[in-house]
Design a protein around this motif. Structure first.
Motif, PDB file in Angstrom:
ATOM      1  N   LYS A 219      64.050  44.882  26.026  1.00 47.06           N
ATOM      2  CA  LYS A 219      63.950  43.621  26.763  1.00 47.06           C
ATOM      3  C   LYS A 219      63.837  43.878  28.265  1.00 47.06           C
ATOM      4  CE  LYS A 219      66.658  39.495  27.781  1.00 47.06           C
ATOM      5  NZ  LYS A 219      67.956  38.857  27.611  1.00 47.06           N
ATOM      6  N   LYS A 220      64.694  44.766  28.798  1.00 53.85           N
ATOM      7  CA  LYS A 220      64.678  45.063  30.237  1.00 53.85           C
ATOM      8  C   LYS A 220      63.367  45.740  30.641  1.00 53.85           C
ATOM      9  CE  LYS A 220      68.813  43.703  31.440  1.00 53.85           C
ATOM     10  NZ  LYS A 220      69.061  42.676  32.416  1.00 53.85           N
ATOM     11  N   VAL A 221      62.873  46.652  29.816  1.00 53.80           N
ATOM     12  CA  VAL A 221      61.613  47.344  30.119  1.00 53.80           C
ATOM     13  C   VAL A 221      60.464  46.342  30.134  1.00 53.80           C
ATOM     14  CG1 VAL A 221      59.940  49.000  29.190  1.00 53.80           C
ATOM     15  CG2 VAL A 221      62.354  49.611  29.294  1.00 53.80           C
ATOM     16  N   LYS A 222      60.465  45.407  29.184  1.00 53.53           N
ATOM     17  CA  LYS A 222      59.408  44.383  29.137  1.00 53.53           C
ATOM     18  C   LYS A 222      59.447  43.514  30.389  1.00 53.53           C
ATOM     19  CE  LYS A 222      57.694  40.572  26.368  1.00 53.53           C
ATOM     20  NZ  LYS A 222      57.919  39.694  25.228  1.00 53.53           N
ATOM     21  N   GLU A 223      60.652  43.088  30.801  1.00 48.97           N
ATOM     22  CA  GLU A 223      60.784  42.269  32.006  1.00 48.97           C
ATOM     23  C   GLU A 223      60.315  43.033  33.243  1.00 48.97           C
ATOM     24  OE1 GLU A 223      64.913  41.218  32.097  1.00 48.97           O
ATOM     25  OE2 GLU A 223      64.731  39.764  30.460  1.00 48.97           O
ATOM     26  N   PHE A 224      60.705  44.302  33.333  1.00 47.59           N
ATOM     27  CA  PHE A 224      60.317  45.116  34.485  1.00 47.59           C
ATOM     28  C   PHE A 224      58.811  45.332  34.509  1.00 47.59           C
ATOM     29  CE2 PHE A 224      60.061  49.357  36.648  1.00 47.59           C
ATOM     30  CZ  PHE A 224      60.434  48.908  37.896  1.00 47.59           C
ATOM     31  N   ARG A 225      58.213  45.568  33.360  1.00 46.70           N
ATOM     32  CA  ARG A 225      56.763  45.758  33.276  1.00 46.70           C
ATOM     33  C   ARG A 225      56.038  44.494  33.730  1.00 46.70           C
ATOM     34  NH1 ARG A 225      52.409  48.080  31.671  1.00 46.70           N
ATOM     35  NH2 ARG A 225      50.897  47.304  30.216  1.00 46.70           N
ATOM     36  N   GLU A 226      56.501  43.326  33.258  1.00 47.51           N
ATOM     37  CA  GLU A 226      55.875  42.062  33.658  1.00 47.51           C
ATOM     38  C   GLU A 226      55.974  41.854  35.166  1.00 47.51           C
ATOM     39  OE1 GLU A 226      57.786  39.092  31.264  1.00 47.51           O
ATOM     40  OE2 GLU A 226      56.700  39.679  29.449  1.00 47.51           O
ATOM     41  N   GLU A 227      57.119  42.200  35.731  1.00 47.18           N
ATOM     42  CA  GLU A 227      57.298  42.069  37.181  1.00 47.18           C
ATOM     43  C   GLU A 227      56.315  42.971  37.929  1.00 47.18           C
ATOM     44  OE1 GLU A 227      60.553  43.374  40.538  1.00 47.18           O
ATOM     45  OE2 GLU A 227      61.287  42.891  38.537  1.00 47.18           O
ATOM     46  N   LEU A 228      56.175  44.212  37.473  1.00 46.50           N
ATOM     47  CA  LEU A 228      55.250  45.139  38.137  1.00 46.50           C
ATOM     48  C   LEU A 228      53.804  44.709  37.975  1.00 46.50           C
ATOM     49  CD1 LEU A 228      56.818  48.624  37.295  1.00 46.50           C
ATOM     50  CD2 LEU A 228      56.918  47.370  39.451  1.00 46.50           C
ATOM     51  N   VAL A 229      53.432  44.219  36.801  1.00 46.70           N
ATOM     52  CA  VAL A 229      52.057  43.752  36.581  1.00 46.70           C
ATOM     53  C   VAL A 229      51.758  42.568  37.496  1.00 46.70           C
ATOM     54  CG1 VAL A 229      50.545  42.616  34.906  1.00 46.70           C
ATOM     55  CG2 VAL A 229      51.816  44.649  34.238  1.00 46.70           C
ATOM     56  N   ASN A 230      52.710  41.643  37.639  1.00 44.66           N
ATOM     57  CA  ASN A 230      52.512  40.503  38.538  1.00 44.66           C
ATOM     58  C   ASN A 230      52.354  40.961  39.979  1.00 44.66           C
ATOM     59  OD1 ASN A 230      52.602  38.620  36.493  1.00 44.66           O
ATOM     60  ND2 ASN A 230      54.787  38.249  36.716  1.00 44.66           N
ATOM     61  N   ARG A 231      53.181  41.920  40.391  1.00 45.64           N
ATOM     62  CA  ARG A 231      53.063  42.429  41.759  1.00 45.64           C
ATOM     63  C   ARG A 231      51.727  43.134  41.947  1.00 45.64           C
ATOM     64  NH1 ARG A 231      58.565  45.512  42.567  1.00 45.64           N
ATOM     65  NH2 ARG A 231      57.266  46.726  43.975  1.00 45.64           N
TER      66      ARG A 231
ATOM     67  N   ILE B 141      46.375  43.261  44.394  1.00 47.51           N
ATOM     68  CA  ILE B 141      44.909  43.354  44.264  1.00 47.51           C
ATOM     69  C   ILE B 141      44.253  42.101  44.840  1.00 47.51           C
ATOM     70  CG2 ILE B 141      43.012  43.370  42.595  1.00 47.51           C
ATOM     71  CD1 ILE B 141      44.763  45.240  40.873  1.00 47.51           C
ATOM     72  N   ALA B 142      44.823  40.941  44.557  1.00 48.85           N
ATOM     73  CA  ALA B 142      44.257  39.685  45.082  1.00 48.85           C
ATOM     74  C   ALA B 142      44.276  39.676  46.603  1.00 48.85           C
ATOM     75  CB  ALA B 142      45.040  38.491  44.535  1.00 48.85           C
ATOM     76  N   GLU B 143      45.360  40.151  47.206  1.00 52.02           N
ATOM     77  CA  GLU B 143      45.442  40.197  48.672  1.00 52.02           C
ATOM     78  C   GLU B 143      44.395  41.144  49.249  1.00 52.02           C
ATOM     79  OE1 GLU B 143      47.235  38.408  50.917  1.00 52.02           O
ATOM     80  OE2 GLU B 143      47.790  37.199  49.177  1.00 52.02           O
ATOM     81  N   ILE B 144      44.203  42.273  48.614  1.00 52.71           N
ATOM     82  CA  ILE B 144      43.189  43.227  49.092  1.00 52.71           C
ATOM     83  C   ILE B 144      41.792  42.635  48.961  1.00 52.71           C
ATOM     84  CG2 ILE B 144      42.061  45.428  48.555  1.00 52.71           C
ATOM     85  CD1 ILE B 144      44.820  46.573  47.990  1.00 52.71           C
ATOM     86  N   MET B 145      41.531  41.979  47.841  1.00 48.82           N
ATOM     87  CA  MET B 145      40.200  41.403  47.625  1.00 48.82           C
ATOM     88  C   MET B 145      39.894  40.309  48.647  1.00 48.82           C
ATOM     89  SD  MET B 145      39.041  43.265  45.298  1.00 48.82           S
ATOM     90  CE  MET B 145      37.550  42.461  44.796  1.00 48.82           C
ATOM     91  N   LYS B 146      40.927  39.582  49.103  1.00 53.96           N
ATOM     92  CA  LYS B 146      40.721  38.551  50.117  1.00 53.96           C
ATOM     93  C   LYS B 146      40.235  39.153  51.434  1.00 53.96           C
ATOM     94  CE  LYS B 146      44.430  35.499  48.582  1.00 53.96           C
ATOM     95  NZ  LYS B 146      45.740  34.952  48.976  1.00 53.96           N
TER      96      LYS B 146
END
Length: 82
Positions: free
Chosen positions: A30-42, A47-52
């Motif tokens: 559960k903790k690994v899944k939450e941490f992975r989701e947080e990193l993917v969102n970041r 990437i969005a900021e760089i593309m802007k």
């Protein structure tokens, strides 16, 4: 204690060990899944900021008729939390 008492004790210990181990594995997953989701969102936000900050300009060269491209990368520094 006789031999049967030791067997029952070992069986009970093994059952508890398996239960506790399973619960801990579920908590880790559960903790690994939450941490992975947080990193993917970041990562997606980064990437969005760089593309802007990327600008591509094109113009037609008059001498040889080939297009000319200029790519500009804007460098942005942020101070503080997102």
């Amino acid at each position: 204690m006789n031999n049967n008492d030791f067997m029952i004790s070992d069986i009970i210990k093994n059952v508890f060990k398996q239960e506790v181990s399973q619960k801990i594995d579920e908590e880790i997953e559960k903790k690994v899944k939450e941490f992975r989701e947080e990193l993917v969102n970041r990562k997606d936000n980064y990437i969005a900021e760089i593309m802007k900050g990327i600008r591509i300009y094109s113009e037609q060269q008059t001498m040889n008729g080939c297009p000319r491209y200029q790519i500009v990368f804007e460098n942005v520094y942020k101070i503080g939390d997102e």
